[in-house]
Design a protein around this motif. Sequence first.
Motif, PDB file in Angstrom:
ATOM      1  N   GLY A 172      82.885  67.908  87.092  1.00 27.12           N
ATOM      2  CA  GLY A 172      83.505  68.042  85.779  1.00 27.12           C
ATOM      3  C   GLY A 172      83.016  67.067  84.732  1.00 27.12           C
ATOM      4  N   THR A 173      82.466  65.938  85.179  1.00 28.45           N
ATOM      5  CA  THR A 173      82.043  64.903  84.235  1.00 28.45           C
ATOM      6  C   THR A 173      80.714  64.282  84.648  1.00 28.45           C
ATOM      7  OG1 THR A 173      83.172  63.103  85.415  1.00 28.45           O
ATOM      8  CG2 THR A 173      84.462  64.297  83.760  1.00 28.45           C
ATOM      9  N   THR A 174      80.099  63.586  83.696  1.00 33.26           N
ATOM     10  CA  THR A 174      78.912  62.781  83.968  1.00 33.26           C
ATOM     11  C   THR A 174      79.242  61.336  83.609  1.00 33.26           C
ATOM     12  OG1 THR A 174      77.347  64.580  83.550  1.00 33.26           O
ATOM     13  CG2 THR A 174      76.501  62.346  83.349  1.00 33.26           C
ATOM     14  N   GLY A 175      79.202  60.469  84.628  1.00 34.88           N
ATOM     15  CA  GLY A 175      79.486  59.057  84.417  1.00 34.88           C
ATOM     16  C   GLY A 175      78.196  58.264  84.282  1.00 34.88           C
ATOM     17  N   ILE A 176      78.108  57.441  83.268  1.00 32.97           N
ATOM     18  CA  ILE A 176      76.918  56.624  83.025  1.00 32.97           C
ATOM     19  C   ILE A 176      77.336  55.155  83.058  1.00 32.97           C
ATOM     20  CG2 ILE A 176      75.033  56.119  81.436  1.00 32.97           C
ATOM     21  CD1 ILE A 176      76.077  59.017  80.201  1.00 32.97           C
ATOM     22  N   SER A 177      76.789  54.415  84.007  1.00 31.26           N
ATOM     23  CA  SER A 177      77.133  53.001  84.149  1.00 31.26           C
ATOM     24  C   SER A 177      75.868  52.155  84.123  1.00 31.26           C
ATOM     25  CB  SER A 177      77.883  52.762  85.461  1.00 31.26           C
ATOM     26  OG  SER A 177      79.129  53.434  85.461  1.00 31.26           O
ATOM     27  N   ILE A 178      75.894  51.107  83.311  1.00 29.36           N
ATOM     28  CA  ILE A 178      74.746  50.212  83.170  1.00 29.36           C
ATOM     29  C   ILE A 178      75.093  48.852  83.767  1.00 29.36           C
ATOM     30  CG2 ILE A 178      73.220  49.061  81.529  1.00 29.36           C
ATOM     31  CD1 ILE A 178      73.573  51.454  79.678  1.00 29.36           C
ATOM     32  N   PHE A 179      74.208  48.394  84.671  1.00 30.83           N
ATOM     33  CA  PHE A 179      74.427  47.141  85.386  1.00 30.83           C
ATOM     34  C   PHE A 179      73.311  46.144  85.067  1.00 30.83           C
ATOM     35  CE2 PHE A 179      76.362  50.537  87.803  1.00 30.83           C
ATOM     36  CZ  PHE A 179      77.567  50.009  88.228  1.00 30.83           C
ATOM     37  N   ARG A 180      73.720  44.866  84.998  1.00 31.64           N
ATOM     38  CA  ARG A 180      72.749  43.781  84.877  1.00 31.64           C
ATOM     39  C   ARG A 180      73.149  42.692  85.865  1.00 31.64           C
ATOM     40  NH1 ARG A 180      69.540  44.730  80.557  1.00 31.64           N
ATOM     41  NH2 ARG A 180      70.407  45.944  78.829  1.00 31.64           N
ATOM     42  N   GLN A 181      72.290  42.464  86.874  1.00 28.06           N
ATOM     43  CA  GLN A 181      72.552  41.455  87.899  1.00 28.06           C
ATOM     44  C   GLN A 181      73.970  41.589  88.471  1.00 28.06           C
ATOM     45  OE1 GLN A 181      70.066  39.529  89.209  1.00 28.06           O
ATOM     46  NE2 GLN A 181      68.888  40.874  87.868  1.00 28.06           N
ATOM     47  N   HIS A 182      74.252  42.789  88.965  1.00 29.08           N
ATOM     48  CA  HIS A 182      75.532  43.135  89.612  1.00 29.08           C
ATOM     49  C   HIS A 182      76.695  43.250  88.628  1.00 29.08           C
ATOM     50  CE1 HIS A 182      74.164  43.087  93.736  1.00 29.08           C
ATOM     51  NE2 HIS A 182      73.668  41.872  93.604  1.00 29.08           N
ATOM     52  N   ARG A 183      76.474  42.984  87.359  1.00 32.13           N
ATOM     53  CA  ARG A 183      77.583  43.017  86.387  1.00 32.13           C
ATOM     54  C   ARG A 183      77.560  44.321  85.602  1.00 32.13           C
ATOM     55  NH1 ARG A 183      78.598  41.171  81.085  1.00 32.13           N
ATOM     56  NH2 ARG A 183      76.411  40.564  80.870  1.00 32.13           N
ATOM     57  N   LEU A 184      78.701  45.005  85.578  1.00 30.96           N
ATOM     58  CA  LEU A 184      78.827  46.239  84.816  1.00 30.96           C
ATOM     59  C   LEU A 184      78.969  45.891  83.340  1.00 30.96           C
ATOM     60  CD1 LEU A 184      79.197  49.351  84.851  1.00 30.96           C
ATOM     61  CD2 LEU A 184      81.653  48.952  85.101  1.00 30.96           C
ATOM     62  N   VAL A 185      77.985  46.294  82.522  1.00 37.22           N
ATOM     63  CA  VAL A 185      78.009  45.922  81.108  1.00 37.22           C
ATOM     64  C   VAL A 185      78.427  47.073  80.196  1.00 37.22           C
ATOM     65  CG1 VAL A 185      76.305  44.098  81.404  1.00 37.22           C
ATOM     66  CG2 VAL A 185      75.530  46.404  80.840  1.00 37.22           C
ATOM     67  N   LYS A 186      78.298  48.297  80.686  1.00 37.70           N
ATOM     68  CA  LYS A 186      78.736  49.436  79.873  1.00 37.70           C
ATOM     69  C   LYS A 186      78.990  50.625  80.775  1.00 37.70           C
ATOM     70  CE  LYS A 186      77.797  51.855  75.550  1.00 37.70           C
ATOM     71  NZ  LYS A 186      76.936  51.911  74.348  1.00 37.70           N
ATOM     72  N   VAL A 187      80.044  51.377  80.463  1.00 42.31           N
ATOM     73  CA  VAL A 187      80.353  52.575  81.238  1.00 42.31           C
ATOM     74  C   VAL A 187      80.911  53.653  80.306  1.00 42.31           C
ATOM     75  CG1 VAL A 187      82.657  51.690  81.840  1.00 42.31           C
ATOM     76  CG2 VAL A 187      81.613  53.480  83.223  1.00 42.31           C
ATOM     77  N   VAL A 188      80.397  54.864  80.492  1.00 44.16           N
ATOM     78  CA  VAL A 188      80.822  56.009  79.681  1.00 44.16           C
ATOM     79  C   VAL A 188      80.995  57.203  80.605  1.00 44.16           C
ATOM     80  CG1 VAL A 188      80.132  57.624  77.868  1.00 44.16           C
ATOM     81  CG2 VAL A 188      79.638  55.193  77.605  1.00 44.16           C
ATOM     82  N   ASP A 189      82.033  57.980  80.389  1.00 41.56           N
ATOM     83  CA  ASP A 189      82.246  59.197  81.181  1.00 41.56           C
ATOM     84  C   ASP A 189      82.424  60.363  80.223  1.00 41.56           C
ATOM     85  OD1 ASP A 189      82.531  60.166  83.949  1.00 41.56           O
ATOM     86  OD2 ASP A 189      84.499  60.840  83.281  1.00 41.56           O
ATOM     87  N   GLU A 190      81.543  61.362  80.334  1.00 39.60           N
ATOM     88  CA  GLU A 190      81.564  62.497  79.418  1.00 39.60           C
ATOM     89  C   GLU A 190      81.913  63.789  80.160  1.00 39.60           C
ATOM     90  OE1 GLU A 190      81.168  62.719  76.153  1.00 39.60           O
ATOM     91  OE2 GLU A 190      80.845  60.585  75.816  1.00 39.60           O
ATOM     92  N   PRO A 191      82.725  64.666  79.541  1.00 39.36           N
ATOM     93  CA  PRO A 191      83.144  65.913  80.196  1.00 39.36           C
ATOM     94  C   PRO A 191      82.053  66.982  80.205  1.00 39.36           C
ATOM     95  CG  PRO A 191      84.075  65.803  77.997  1.00 39.36           C
ATOM     96  CD  PRO A 191      83.353  64.495  78.213  1.00 39.36           C
ATOM     97  N   THR A 192      80.963  66.685  80.883  1.00 43.92           N
ATOM     98  CA  THR A 192      79.881  67.653  81.073  1.00 43.92           C
ATOM     99  C   THR A 192      79.368  67.489  82.495  1.00 43.92           C
ATOM    100  OG1 THR A 192      79.232  67.456  78.749  1.00 43.92           O
ATOM    101  CG2 THR A 192      77.648  68.474  80.250  1.00 43.92           C
ATOM    102  N   GLY A 193      79.424  68.560  83.294  1.00 42.66           N
ATOM    103  CA  GLY A 193      78.994  68.450  84.685  1.00 42.66           C
ATOM    104  C   GLY A 193      78.692  69.804  85.297  1.00 42.66           C
ATOM    105  N   GLY A 194      78.809  69.862  86.611  1.00 41.41           N
ATOM    106  CA  GLY A 194      78.478  71.076  87.338  1.00 41.41           C
ATOM    107  C   GLY A 194      79.322  72.274  86.955  1.00 41.41           C
ATOM    108  N   SER A 195      80.589  72.050  86.610  1.00 34.65           N
ATOM    109  CA  SER A 195      81.456  73.167  86.226  1.00 34.65           C
ATOM    110  C   SER A 195      80.976  73.816  84.935  1.00 34.65           C
ATOM    111  CB  SER A 195      82.907  72.687  86.069  1.00 34.65           C
ATOM    112  OG  SER A 195      83.003  71.670  85.089  1.00 34.65           O
TER     113      SER A 195
END
Length: 282
Positions: A159-182
């Motif tokens: 149902g969604t596409t999650g985008i997570s950006i990491f720098r040296q194990h630290r999560l610096v940005k996360v976005v979840d958009e309602p576009t996916g397999g469905s």
Amino acid sequence: MKQTARSWTLAKTDQILQQFAPLVNGQKPARKLKPNEKLKVGVDLGTSSIVLTILDEQDHPLYGAFEYAKVVRDGMVEDYMGAVQVLKRLKMQAETVLNRTLTSACGAIPPGTGENSAKVVANVIEAAEMEVEKIVDEPTAAAKFLHLQTGTVVDVGGGTTGISIFRQHRLVKVVDEPTGGSHMTLVLAGYHHTTVDKAEALKRDPKQDSANFPIIRPVIEKMATITKNVMTTQSAKPVVIVGGASNFKEFVSAFSHTLGCEVQRPIFPQFVTPLGIAMYDK
């Protein structure tokens, strides 16, 4: 050692996934369990399926159980009792094969879906008679299994596409958009003037991969455009695609073309997040 885009590879990840895939819904575990051996369990309540993963204390896969289910919509549990019933079946199946009772588990939610979503997932796990150790966000679980210190994880779910950006194990940005397999399924249903159920079966048929892809390509390009916009302010490579909805032969090349940089995808991408979830069960 500081990880760079050049130093990180999928080799170890693919090796583990190749070992795990034949265990899913199989008749025996990876090995015989030791008496009183502690197990780590992950529960992934997806839009189109539920996956149960079991690891040993060293995070080596022991067994997996999987069932298609329509209990989640856009990252939120919509059919609570249905989710509990499926999870109970998978748990019983795993316990029979392992000859061991599963007592605890970790769950996961799409990023940004909130505390209520986490509580519902926890309630489903508890209703299946397992204690909840932790609820994590899905891309973070994927990054843990990938052993990705720095980079971008794109988790393409039902149902969604999650985008997570990491720098040296630290999560610096996360976005979840309602576009996916469905959304791919809806496009196929509209194109063929058929029902959603028939379109879903058509999408899952590997023999129809080449015919389906040109039809669903705009959905994939939209996912890539969303990812590109997220990475404009917080670029981090490598970019790794996971999630069952990415299981098309031309997915990576189409996504890479729109994104404008190389994209990598593990073998059996549908099992990356579920295995990462289990790694949090202490």
